[in-house]
Each structure stands twice: as C-alpha cells, then as structure tokens.
Motif scaffolding. Structure first.
Motif, short mmCIF file in Angstrom:
data_model
loop_
_atom_site.label_atom_id
_atom_site.label_comp_id
_atom_site.label_asym_id
_atom_site.label_seq_id
_atom_site.Cartn_x
_atom_site.Cartn_y
_atom_site.Cartn_z
N ARG A 105 1.91 -3.81 10.48
CA ARG A 105 2.04 -4.12 12.10
C ARG A 105 0.92 -4.73 12.68
O ARG A 105 0.31 -4.57 13.49
N PHE A 162 3.74 -6.15 7.27
CA PHE A 162 3.78 -4.94 6.72
C PHE A 162 3.06 -3.87 7.39
O PHE A 162 3.41 -2.64 7.79
N GLU A 194 0.65 5.81 0.59
CA GLU A 194 1.99 5.00 0.98
C GLU A 194 1.97 4.91 2.53
O GLU A 194 1.56 5.87 3.32
N SER A 195 2.50 3.98 3.24
CA SER A 195 2.83 3.73 4.43
C SER A 195 3.95 4.73 5.03
O SER A 195 4.82 4.95 4.15
N TYR A 196 3.84 5.39 5.95
CA TYR A 196 4.58 6.20 6.57
C TYR A 196 4.78 6.15 8.27
O TYR A 196 3.59 5.82 8.89
N PRO A 197 5.79 6.75 8.82
CA PRO A 197 5.53 6.68 10.38
C PRO A 197 4.68 7.92 10.85
O PRO A 197 5.01 8.97 10.51
N ALA A 231 7.56 13.08 1.93
CA ALA A 231 7.59 13.34 0.58
C ALA A 231 6.38 14.36 0.29
O ALA A 231 6.56 15.33 -0.28
N TRP A 249 7.67 1.26 -4.83
CA TRP A 249 7.28 1.44 -3.52
C TRP A 249 6.11 0.12 -3.14
O TRP A 249 5.55 -0.45 -4.09
N VAL A 250 5.89 0.04 -1.87
CA VAL A 250 5.02 -1.15 -1.41
C VAL A 250 3.43 -0.65 -1.62
O VAL A 250 3.26 0.37 -1.26
N THR A 275 2.82 2.99 12.09
CA THR A 275 2.61 3.43 10.58
C THR A 275 1.34 3.38 10.26
O THR A 275 0.45 2.92 10.78
N GLY A 276 1.04 4.23 9.09
CA GLY A 276 -0.42 4.38 8.52
C GLY A 276 -0.07 4.81 7.21
O GLY A 276 0.81 5.22 6.65
N PRO A 277 -1.40 4.85 6.42
CA PRO A 277 -1.47 5.35 5.17
C PRO A 277 -1.21 6.76 5.09
O PRO A 277 -1.99 7.49 5.81
N CYS A 303 3.38 11.91 4.74
CA CYS A 303 4.78 11.63 4.84
C CYS A 303 5.55 12.85 4.45
O CYS A 303 5.02 13.73 3.97
N GLU A 312 14.47 5.13 0.96
CA GLU A 312 13.58 5.85 1.81
C GLU A 312 13.60 5.46 3.11
O GLU A 312 12.71 5.93 4.06
N CYS A 365 -0.48 10.47 -0.48
CA CYS A 365 -0.09 9.29 -1.57
C CYS A 365 -0.64 8.04 -1.33
O CYS A 365 -0.45 7.17 -2.16
N ARG A 421 0.00 -0.64 -0.38
CA ARG A 421 -0.63 -0.87 0.90
C ARG A 421 -1.88 -1.70 0.76
O ARG A 421 -2.01 -2.69 1.39
N TRP A 465 13.26 8.24 6.20
CA TRP A 465 11.86 8.56 6.07
C TRP A 465 11.17 7.52 6.52
O TRP A 465 9.75 7.83 7.00
N GLY A 466 11.49 6.45 6.90
CA GLY A 466 10.54 5.50 7.50
C GLY A 466 9.55 4.74 6.30
O GLY A 466 8.65 4.16 6.43
N LYS A 467 9.94 4.96 5.22
CA LYS A 467 9.01 4.61 3.83
C LYS A 467 9.76 3.44 3.15
O LYS A 467 10.91 3.70 2.76
N PHE A 468 8.95 2.49 2.73
CA PHE A 468 9.57 1.27 2.21
C PHE A 468 9.52 1.60 0.74
O PHE A 468 8.66 0.98 -0.07
#
Lengths: 197, 197
Positions: free
Chosen positions: A125, A123, B176-179, B188, A107-108, B168-170, B186, A61, B174, A110, A88-91
C-alpha cells in the motif's frame, strides 16, 4: 536446436507460459490485476510443493483476486464445492488432497516484496515503494513471481468443505425453499433481505 | 405487484443454445449438475427482466452450483468483486446495476417444480418426486428450465460490495501481511489456522 548459451527458461504457471496465463486471467477476471498475476504464482508454487494430487481442494485466505487464479488454474471452483473461501484479507492459499489431507500453503513474502519497490508500492500500500500503474506492477510480478513468495507443506486436520445434504422446505412467508435449520422462515423473511421488490 | 413468469422465453441461456451452455458448464464446473443447469436459466431469467446493464453485479443466495453459472455467463466473478455470495441455502440470485441499483431477482418456483416429478426428486430432496440419475435431471431441466422459475425486478438499497482499501501490516507472529483492523495478530495466529505446518 538450442543455442549454446541460453537465457533462463521463461517462467511458467502450472505448465503454462506466464503470458498465456495472463491472457486467460484477463479474460476471466475482466482485467489484468497484480493480484491475479501473483495469485497464479501462488497456485503454481503450492502445486509444485504438493505434487500430483488426485482429489484436489483449495482454500483461499482472501476473497479478492485469488479465487479467480484458483478457478482459472485448477478444477476447484466455488460452485463445485472444491474451493473454500476465508475472508481473512491474507494473500495466501492452500491446495490439498481431500482424501489424504496433505497439502501445501503458499503466501506472499513481505520481506522479498519490500525489496522490490515496483511491487511494494502495490502490495504494501505504498509504504516504501513506488506506486505504478497496475499494468506495470503486473509486468514486474510476471518477471519475478516465484521470488516474491514462499510455500511449504501443511497438513489439514479435516477437509474444510464436507458436503452434507440439509433438510429444506417452503418458507411460510415467501414460499421459496430454504434450509429448515435456519428457523421458522428463510433468512430474507427474517429481515436480512438485501433487495426490495 | 405480481411475479413475472418467464415461460414464454425461448430455450436459450444468455443468447446461447442450452446445449452449448451445458458444455461450457461441464468444463468449468467439472461435471454436469442439475444445479448448474438450473442456475443457467436463473441467470438468463434475471438478465431478461433487467435488460442491458452496463455495470453488472450479481448476488447468489447459495454457495452451491449457482456461483459457477454466474461466473460462466456474466463478467461477474468472485475474485473481481462483482459477485457477492450469501450462504443462505436458497436457490436464487439477483443481477443488478451497481450504478443505478436497479436489479432483477430470479428464484426456483417450488410449486412448478413439485408438478414435475423428475425435477422434484432432486430439488425437493425426493419429497413427492422421482429420484433419477443426475444426468436425467439435467435433461429435464434443459427441456423445461424457464417454466420452473420466476423472476421480477428489485431495487437494491445499496451495492453489496463497495471496494475499500484497508490498512495492512506484518503479523508479529508469522510475519505475513494482514488487515490491521483484525487485531494484534492475523486470524491464523489468533487461533483460526485451518492448517498445521
């Protein structure tokens, strides 16, 4: 030969000692990065949840670092059509069986990362973390990898990369082969060329 | 300016015996394909035209087979940001120096391929050629590779993959981290998820 009180077994990534994985990762990726270290654990976690999978496909992703972890550890490469990229910029990544469409996504986490300042500095930033040199971050990830992520089974509605043959022909402008469905000329000759002769 | 034909080049691929390249290619790609064989010669041809290049980047104009040739033969991988993909369906690639922006592009010569029925059956999708098993096509390409393609210098107006850090932020849905620039959730959670939990 084991001693009475053994420390916990060293972490492994896809059956490989973590340090051996890091050597392979540095060789392929060109340098050791936190992303490719974390990526190794994500592949390992998804594969553990998924179990033995005869027709393995992968989806990543993000286009950063993660594709290399998949290409190092699995038979899925970009060029062989078994690795699908989402920018998507998602890890996060998913491994799945292209026949059964059963998969596992990793997934990571957070929240777990936020509790480890040495990794949060990378992670998140810098938000709430300590910004360390990358090799120090890699060491922290190598020690804690599985604690920093989550994985669970998923189902895929469809395989993401069906192979299809498309009709090709010569571009009337440059003479090179291109997929005819793109129009009367290839995309470069339609104005998208990224190069100048 | 006319194209530079590479037909005088010895039958090596990036300093490696063609057969050694094919062994490496089979290992990484999972099987031997005409595309990964031709891709090796394309990388070799572009690199010969370009010469020694301290800051090598690559662009491939199809996602099929060619990315693996680049990843096998150069330090450019998808995950380390030095390999750029264009899903154009063209069997062509460019190598360039990301500092000087001088490059070389190599592509399959349709006319040369059309004169070799054993390869035309594969590359031209059977039009005017003999359709052979893939390993036979690989053998023909291994014998003739440099005669089937063209390469010439190019200049790049800009490097194609500038690295930028994005905020990035949550994801509120979901976690998860995303831009953050992608919106309030995100991709998804915006409805693009390719998986079902």
């Amino acid at each position: 030969m084991s001693s009475i009180a053994t420390s916990s077994a060293p972490l492994q990534i896809c059956g490989m000692d973590v340090q051996d994985y890091l050597v392979k990762a540095e060789e392929f990726h060109g340098h050791l990065s936190p992303g490719v270290a974390m990526g190794g654990f994500l592949v390992d976690a998804a594969w553990r949840v998924l179990g033995p999978t005869p027709y393995l496909n992968a989806v990543v992703e993000t286009v950063v670092c993660l594709p290399d972890a998949v290409q190092i550890l699995t038979p899925c490469t970009l060029g062989n059509n078994f690795l699908q990229l989402l920018d998507w910029g998602k890890f996060a990544l998913t491994l799945y069986d292209r026949e059964t469409l059963k998969g596992a996504r990793a997934w990571v986490n957070r929240q777990a990362v936020a509790a480890v300042p040495e990794v949060a500095g990378w992670f998140l930033r810098g938000a709430g973390g300590i910004v360390l040199p990358k090799d120090e971050v890699v060491k922290e990830i190598a020690r804690r990898g599985p604690d920093l992520l989550l994985a669970r089974p998923v189902e895929m509605p469809a395989a993401l990369k069906p192979s299809e043959k498309v009709a090709t022909g010569p571009c009337p402008a440059c003479g090179e082969s291109y997929p005819l469905r793109q129009g009367a000329a290839c995309l470069a000759c339609q104005g998208q060329a990224y190069y100048r002769f």
